[in-house]
Structure formats: structure tokens, C-alpha cells
Design an enzyme around this catalytic site. Structure first.
Site, PDB file in Angstrom:
ATOM      1  CD  GLU A  83      -2.216   0.665  14.929  1.00  0.00           C
ATOM      2  OE1 GLU A  83      -2.432   0.155  16.047  1.00  0.00           O
ATOM      3  OE2 GLU A  83      -1.207   1.356  14.693  1.00  0.00           O
ATOM      4  CD  GLU A 114      -2.003   5.026  -9.724  1.00  0.00           C
ATOM      5  OE1 GLU A 114      -2.807   5.586 -10.471  1.00  0.00           O
ATOM      6  OE2 GLU A 114      -1.698   5.453  -8.593  1.00  0.00           O
TER       7      GLU A 114
END
Length: 298
Positions: A83, A114
Site C-alpha cells: 500500500e 515457517e
């Protein structure tokens, strides 16, 4: 830290019977728990502010802001990073989001990603991490190997590091130079850290990136003066920004924006100082792109 002892893995008494209540009561329980999240973030505001100041100092010196996470945490980092270019007109590489498992993991679960310490290090190596950069490790549990290894590698290079987790005393918190630990308590659905913990992480990331952009002169008053007009809505927003900043008419704002190739900052200085586009841009450049500094010049 053992999984069963983590706050984020605890059982929430408020939702113990959530599978037996009405839909409306279900929503109320979730909403009541969500209300506690901003208060948890409020308690760590000094830590967030300290991180913002460090991030701004490093970025001002040519560094980048790099988010590193797995699963929901990684996706939130990518969301925040993506953004920044349209909202603040920065280059896409200034704020970077990395997720365990790569691009595929944005929409799909990647088993074991992960847990890969090597993955965290390699992802940072692949973007050419330098000592000028700031690495923000994001992990609700605070125990994610991908994130911990990345923070350790960043520290070895001399990077400033920030750790965001929701369990006090976690490995992420102790590995990072700056720890931000909003303790949101047990989740409505036990262990579902995409809920309150994820919301807390999003609020913190909002502050980190927005604080950086405000301190970098990307905001004038509360206006996003470096917004890039990539669609009709943002074209209209640009006009409104110039109007609100200067008190001019929509027609005057549009004329100024056209003259300066739709750069809100330049248009604002043009109107307020009665300059042409080249003069206004030069004035801004002389003051590091800060409108207030440009307006104070006699």
C-alpha cells in the site's frame, strides 16, 4: 517457550460456549474480545514510537523497511508494504514484505515454511540486505524459526531490528533490538492468532509505515500529498487534497495539477506561493520535499 504456555495458545473463558450460542451472541463475543486489542496496542505506544524513529533514521540514510513473517504475519507485512507506493508515492522497493514460502504462500499454506531458518536468511540475502536496512520480524507466537533466523542474520549484518509478537519474553522479542509486544490474550478460537493477534499486528504495522511517511514529508496536515493517481477515484482525491490544503477552487486545483503532471505537493506550493510548476518543484526540492519547509521560505 513451550507452545502450551504461550498466552496466544491459551483458552478464552469468554468463548468457551461459543458453539452453543446464537449467531448474534457469537458476533458479540468476538466483538467484545476485539475491543481489547487497541488497548493492548496503546500499552506499547512508546515502543512503537521508538521503532518509528529508528526506521525513519535508517530510511533517510538510504535504507529500506523490510517486513519478515510467516502465514498471517507475513501476509500482513506484504499488505502494508504494497500500500505504500500508491498511497505515498514511494518506490516499490522502499518497503518490502517477505513471507515464508514465497509468493505462493500469500494465498496458500506452505507446509513447513515457517520452520525453515534457512528460508528466513535466504530471503533476506536474495533482496540484498545491507546494514542500512531495518528488518521487522512479525510473529504472533514469537517463536517462528523463519523470523528468528532472519532477525539473527540481520543483526549480524549490522541492521537495526524490530520484533513484533504477542507473547512477552518470546524469542522474537529477545532477538530483536526493539520489541513491540501487544499482549492481546487468548483468542476466541483457541490458537487462532489470525484474529486478535493479527489485528494487533495490523495496527502496529499501520503505525510504523504511516509514522515513517509522516516524518518523511509525505503527509501535509493529514493529507496524503504524494498520492499517485492510478484511477478516477484518486484523480478526484488529488483535486480535493489541493483544494483542502490551499482553499482554492476545484478548477484551480485541476489546472495546477495538470501543469505539474499531477503532483499534489507541487500543485499546493504553486497555489500558495503563486509560482509556476518549475519554480514550485525547485522550491520543494530545496527543502527535501517538505511542503511546510517550502512554504516558510521567504
Amino acid at each position: 517457550m513451550q507452545l502450551e504456555k504461550m498466552i496466544t495458545e491459551g483458552s478464552n473463558a469468554a468463548s468457551a460456549e461459543i458453539d452453543r450460542v446464537s449467531t448474534l451472541e457469537m458476533c458479540r463475543i468476538i466483538n467484545d474480545e476485539d475491543k481489547t486489542v487497541p488497548l493492548a496496542v496503546e500499552r506499547v505506544l512508546p515502543d512503537i514510537a521508538a521503532a518509528i524513529d529508528v526506521i525513519h533514521a535508517q530510511v533517510s540514510g538510504g535504507g529500506r523497511l523490510i517486513y519478515l513473517g510467516a502465514g498471517t504475519s507475513g501476509r500482513l507485512g506484504i499488505l502494508d508494504a504494497s500500500e505504500c507506493p500508491p498511497t505515498y508515492g514511494v518506490k516499490p522497493g522502499l518497503v518490502v514484505g517477505l513471507i515464508a514460502g514465497g509468493e505462493y504462500a500469500i494465498q496458500h499454506a506452505v507446509e513447513g515454511a515457517e520452520d525453515s531458518r534457512e528460508g528466513g536468511v535466504n530471503d533476506l540475502k536474495n533482496i540484498g540486505l545491507t546494514a542500512q536496512d531495518v528488518v521487522v520480524g512479525i510473529a504472533a507466537s514469537g517463536r517462528t524459526p523463519y523470523v528468528i533466523a532472519g532477525l539473527e542474520y540481520a543483526h549480524q549484518l549490522g541492521c537495526r531490528t524490530v520484533g513484533i509478537s504477542c507473547n512477552p519474553g518470546s524469542a522474537v522479542s529477545t532477538t530483536a533490538e526493539f520489541a513491540i509486544t501487544p499482549v492481546v490474550g487468548a483468542e476466541v478460537v483457541t490458537g487462532s492468532s489470525r484474529m486478535k493477534a493479527g489485528t494487533a499486528q495490523k495496527l502496529v504495522l499501520n503505525m510504523l509505515s504511516t509514522g515513517l511517511m509522516i516524518k518523511s514529508g509525505k503527509v501535509f496536515g493529514n493529507l496524503m500529498v504524494d498520492v499517485v493517481a492510478t484511477n478516477e477515484k484518486l484523480h478526484v482525491r488529488q483535486v480535493n487534497i489541493v483544494k483542502n490544503a490551499t482553499g482554492c477552487s476545484a478548477e484551480q486545483a485541476e489546472t495546477a495539477l495538470i501543469a505539474c503532471k499531477r503532483n499534489c505537493k507541487t500543485a499546493i506550493v504553486m497555489v500558495l506561493k503563486n509560482l509556476d510548476a518549475d519554480e514550485a518543484k525547485k522550491c520543494l526540492d530545496q527543502h527535501g520535499g517538505f511542503i511546510r519547509k517550502a512554504l516558510e521560505k521567504e
